[in-house]
Design a protein around this motif. Sequence first.
Motif, PDB file in Angstrom:
ATOM      1  N   UNK A  59       6.281   9.695  38.744  1.00 12.42           N
ATOM      2  CA  UNK A  59       7.457   9.472  39.584  1.00 12.42           C
ATOM      3  C   UNK A  59       7.055   9.360  41.050  1.00 12.42           C
ATOM      4  N   UNK A  60       6.171  10.250  41.494  1.00 10.95           N
ATOM      5  CA  UNK A  60       5.740  10.235  42.890  1.00 10.95           C
ATOM      6  C   UNK A  60       4.988   8.953  43.232  1.00 10.95           C
ATOM      7  N   UNK A  61       4.251   8.396  42.267  1.00 10.64           N
ATOM      8  CA  UNK A  61       3.526   7.155  42.511  1.00 10.64           C
ATOM      9  C   UNK A  61       4.461   5.962  42.649  1.00 10.64           C
ATOM     10  N   UNK A  62       5.657   6.060  42.068  1.00 17.00           N
ATOM     11  CA  UNK A  62       6.561   4.914  42.096  1.00 17.00           C
ATOM     12  C   UNK A  62       7.669   4.992  43.122  1.00 17.00           C
ATOM     13  N   UNK A  63       8.029   6.201  43.546  1.00 15.11           N
ATOM     14  CA  UNK A  63       9.179   6.377  44.429  1.00 15.11           C
ATOM     15  C   UNK A  63       8.738   6.314  45.883  1.00 15.11           C
ATOM     16  N   UNK A  64       9.535   5.624  46.693  1.00 11.22           N
ATOM     17  CA  UNK A  64       9.244   5.521  48.119  1.00 11.22           C
ATOM     18  C   UNK A  64       9.965   4.334  48.719  1.00 11.22           C
ATOM     19  N   UNK A  66       8.862   1.425  49.150  1.00 12.70           N
ATOM     20  CA  UNK A  66       8.606   0.288  48.260  1.00 12.70           C
ATOM     21  C   UNK A  66       8.651   0.826  46.830  1.00 12.70           C
ATOM     22  N   UNK A  67       9.752   0.565  46.122  1.00 10.11           N
ATOM     23  CA  UNK A  67       9.955   1.105  44.783  1.00 10.11           C
ATOM     24  C   UNK A  67       9.093   0.376  43.763  1.00 10.11           C
ATOM     25  N   UNK A  68       8.458   1.151  42.890  1.00 11.73           N
ATOM     26  CA  UNK A  68       7.692   0.593  41.781  1.00 11.73           C
ATOM     27  C   UNK A  68       8.210   1.232  40.503  1.00 11.73           C
ATOM     28  N   UNK A  69       8.761   0.480  39.569  1.00 11.83           N
ATOM     29  CA  UNK A  69       9.265   1.064  38.326  1.00 11.83           C
ATOM     30  C   UNK A  69       8.187   1.853  37.579  1.00 11.83           C
ATOM     31  N   UNK A  70       8.626   2.877  36.868  1.00 14.01           N
ATOM     32  CA  UNK A  70       7.708   3.764  36.168  1.00 14.01           C
ATOM     33  C   UNK A  70       6.838   3.003  35.174  1.00 14.01           C
ATOM     34  N   UNK A  95       0.117  -0.938  47.676  1.00 11.28           N
ATOM     35  CA  UNK A  95       0.906   0.274  47.922  1.00 11.28           C
ATOM     36  C   UNK A  95       0.536   1.369  46.924  1.00 11.28           C
ATOM     37  N   UNK A  96       0.414   1.006  45.660  1.00 12.76           N
ATOM     38  CA  UNK A  96       0.147   2.009  44.627  1.00 12.76           C
ATOM     39  C   UNK A  96      -1.238   2.617  44.767  1.00 12.76           C
ATOM     40  N   UNK A  97      -2.263   1.777  44.944  1.00 15.22           N
ATOM     41  CA  UNK A  97      -3.634   2.270  44.876  1.00 15.22           C
ATOM     42  C   UNK A  97      -4.221   2.663  46.227  1.00 15.22           C
ATOM     43  N   UNK A  98      -3.643   2.175  47.312  1.00 12.17           N
ATOM     44  CA  UNK A  98      -4.189   2.517  48.626  1.00 12.17           C
ATOM     45  C   UNK A  98      -3.324   3.497  49.418  1.00 12.17           C
ATOM     46  N   UNK A  99      -2.075   3.677  48.996  1.00  7.72           N
ATOM     47  CA  UNK A  99      -1.176   4.574  49.723  1.00  7.72           C
ATOM     48  C   UNK A  99      -0.693   5.723  48.836  1.00  7.72           C
TER      49      UNK A  99
END
Length: 379
Positions: A59-64, A66-70, A95-99
């Motif tokens: 959840x933490x990896x997707x929420x912010x 810039x939304x990324x679905x689970x 966003x996912x892998x660098x932030x």
Amino acid sequence: MPLSYEAPGTPPRADPLPAPERAAPRAAPTAAGAPPRRRWGSAWLTGGLVAVLVLLVLVSAGVGAYEIPLGEVVGSVQHRLGLGGAALDRVGESVLWNVRLPRVVLALLVGASLGCAGALMQGVFGNPLAEPGVIGISAGAAVGAVAAIGLGLTFFGNWTITACAFVAGLVTVGAVYLLSRNGGKTEVVTLILTGIAVNAFAGALIGLFVFFADSGQVNQITFWQLGSLAQATWPKVLAVLPCALAGLLVAPFYAGKLDLLSLGERPARHLGVDVERLRLALILVVALLTAAAVAVAGIITFVGLLVPHLLRMANGPGHRFLVPGSALAGAVVLVAGDLAARTLAQPAELPLGVLTALLGSPFFFWLLRRTRRKQGGWA
């Protein structure tokens, strides 16, 4: 009444207890030294913590912002591991892998380090109020970071503040231990009192650096002390990883000796525990875990204090589960706390150390009142 032979002149003996009044036999201990019910409770609790942690990470990896679905998060991770799945678009992957993921992994390491260090400190000191900050680790690391900021040191580039905080934390612990040592041994009370004195001295040094700093440096010092994972990067994760892994892997091997130490120093010595060597070894482990965590995240309070208490309430005081369980629960708490810090005040971000203190202090007061009321003291 059963018949028995008694010699003349002997006083009558008390009748044996009736069958219903006799103590019921205890459950046979398992190979691990705990009753089956407690062992299964530990297993269920561990499984629950692992499941919650995995869910929080996703959840933490997707929420912010810039939304990324689970599902897409899981697919991207599978794709990177060569297990199928599919990559995201260029922005999503960045966003996912660098932030996001560096921040999540850093929260895991810092939370596990602080939780495990708290359990070790409470076991070593035999005091439920003990936490890593008691012996000056956090304050010493803060002095190192503040000195680097206030003096404008740059000899390690962007790593200067982190390196100074880590080294200063370790040096402070060494100073507290040496100042507490008398006649070849240390006492818990002396360690605590020396830690209080060193904390006060460190606070004075921080105030002195703030007094002479300019406005930009004061802002940087203030935000560092509030605690945050906003500057998380993969290099920072790799910097804290060796210290965190070393401490987390070594700590469970001392669980049995901590159980013996909980009986008291004298009984522990009679049972073969070298109390002084144990105390020194565990203080070094705590210093390694805490200095690494504080160096990369700033001062984050109450994790090492509350997490061991919660696990004792749930599963008892045995350190064979408490030490690794505190690491796991600390990771859960900090990943959840960082997620809340990022999302509760969007687009702004709350300081993580402030959030843990705001939530931890009322909870700790409730825990204090509850324990005093129901048990007459700390468990």
